[in-house]
Write a protein that holds these residues in place. Structure first.
Motif, short mmCIF file in Angstrom:
data_model
loop_
_atom_site.label_atom_id
_atom_site.label_comp_id
_atom_site.label_asym_id
_atom_site.label_seq_id
_atom_site.Cartn_x
_atom_site.Cartn_y
_atom_site.Cartn_z
N ASP A 60 0.76 -1.22 0.09
CA ASP A 60 -0.13 0.06 -0.04
C ASP A 60 0.78 1.34 -0.07
O ASP A 60 0.70 2.15 -0.49
N GLN A 61 2.13 1.16 0.51
CA GLN A 61 2.85 2.48 0.57
C GLN A 61 3.38 2.87 -0.95
O GLN A 61 3.19 3.78 -1.16
N VAL A 62 3.90 1.71 -1.46
CA VAL A 62 4.65 1.95 -2.85
C VAL A 62 3.37 2.60 -3.88
O VAL A 62 3.48 3.55 -4.72
N VAL A 63 1.92 2.06 -3.50
CA VAL A 63 0.98 2.77 -4.33
C VAL A 63 0.71 3.88 -4.30
O VAL A 63 0.55 4.86 -5.15
N LYS A 64 0.92 4.35 -2.78
CA LYS A 64 0.69 5.80 -2.35
C LYS A 64 1.70 6.68 -2.96
O LYS A 64 1.54 7.87 -3.29
N ILE A 65 3.00 6.21 -2.87
CA ILE A 65 4.19 7.03 -3.36
C ILE A 65 4.06 7.27 -4.60
O ILE A 65 4.09 8.28 -5.15
N VAL A 66 3.53 6.21 -5.44
CA VAL A 66 3.59 6.66 -7.02
C VAL A 66 2.35 7.54 -7.35
O VAL A 66 2.67 8.44 -8.16
N ASN A 67 1.30 7.44 -6.63
CA ASN A 67 0.26 8.15 -6.68
C ASN A 67 0.46 9.69 -6.44
O ASN A 67 0.20 10.61 -7.21
N GLN A 68 1.48 9.72 -5.52
CA GLN A 68 1.92 11.24 -5.20
C GLN A 68 2.95 11.84 -6.05
O GLN A 68 2.82 12.97 -6.28
N ILE A 69 3.81 10.78 -6.34
CA ILE A 69 4.95 11.39 -7.43
C ILE A 69 4.17 11.77 -8.69
O ILE A 69 4.23 12.98 -9.22
N GLU A 70 3.06 11.00 -9.23
CA GLU A 70 2.37 11.47 -10.34
C GLU A 70 1.57 12.62 -10.19
O GLU A 70 1.23 13.12 -11.42
#
Length: 181
Positions: A60-70
């Motif tokens: 769940d962290q990697v999904v949130k990180i990618v979404n925030q970066i995008e």
């Protein structure tokens, strides 16, 4: 049930704008996720830079990180992968004592065994370079270190390409270009 952290590689494409690296790394800092390696270089698309970032984190962290970066304005696309989805390489540089290498032929045999290259020799030191995955590079370091001949050692950040036939961002850029017409 407790989740386990996994090792992820994030590929981020952005325009070449000053300060974007700081914005991307700040996303990791806010999530308290440590970046294991980071490589930034030009991509195969003119004007687009590619960030290869590795980190241990939960799903769940990697999904949130990618979404925030995008969400960053200058980021074109961000995605995450596990190792089996990518072709990966790193480079290790080993500075060895010339005296130790000359006195012990086993060191040269180990360099050849690990398919590494001797790139420079002078009276003080020998530079050895090894490309491969992290495990290959660390195994060579550990083997050489047993002879107490390593003066310096460094390992590059990971570089990676997907197993698809084109840059992931190519399709996105084509769609954006069509929409602008």
């Amino acid at each position: 049930m407790e989740q386990e952290k996994k090792f992820y590689t994030l590929l981020v494409y952005s325009e070449n704008i000053a300060g974007i690296l700081n914005q991307i790394t700040a996303v990791f800092t806010r999530r308290q996720v440590n970046i294991e390696s980071l490589n930034v270089s030009a991509s195969s698309i003119e004007g687009v830079h590619k960030y290869t970032i590795t980190a241990w984190c939960y799903d769940d962290q990697v999904v949130k990180i990618v979404n925030q970066i995008e969400k960053k304005i200058d980021v074109i696309k961000a995605t995450y992968f596990t190792d089996d989805q990518l072709f990966i390489r790193e480079t290790g540089l080993y500075k060895l004592s010339t005296d130790e290498v000359m006195q012990n032929s086993e060191i040269s045999r180990i360099v050849r065994h690990y398919d590494a290259q001797i790139t420079e020799v002078n009276p003080t030191y020998v530079i050895v370079m090894k490309s491969g995955n992290t495990e290959d590079i660390m195994n060579l370091f550990n083997a050489l270190n047993e002879f107490n001949c390593v003066l310096q050692y460094t390992r590059s950040g990971r570089i990676a390409v997907t197993r698809s036939t084109q840059e992931q961002v190519s399709e996105f850029l084509e769609q954006r270009e069509k929409a602008e017409r």
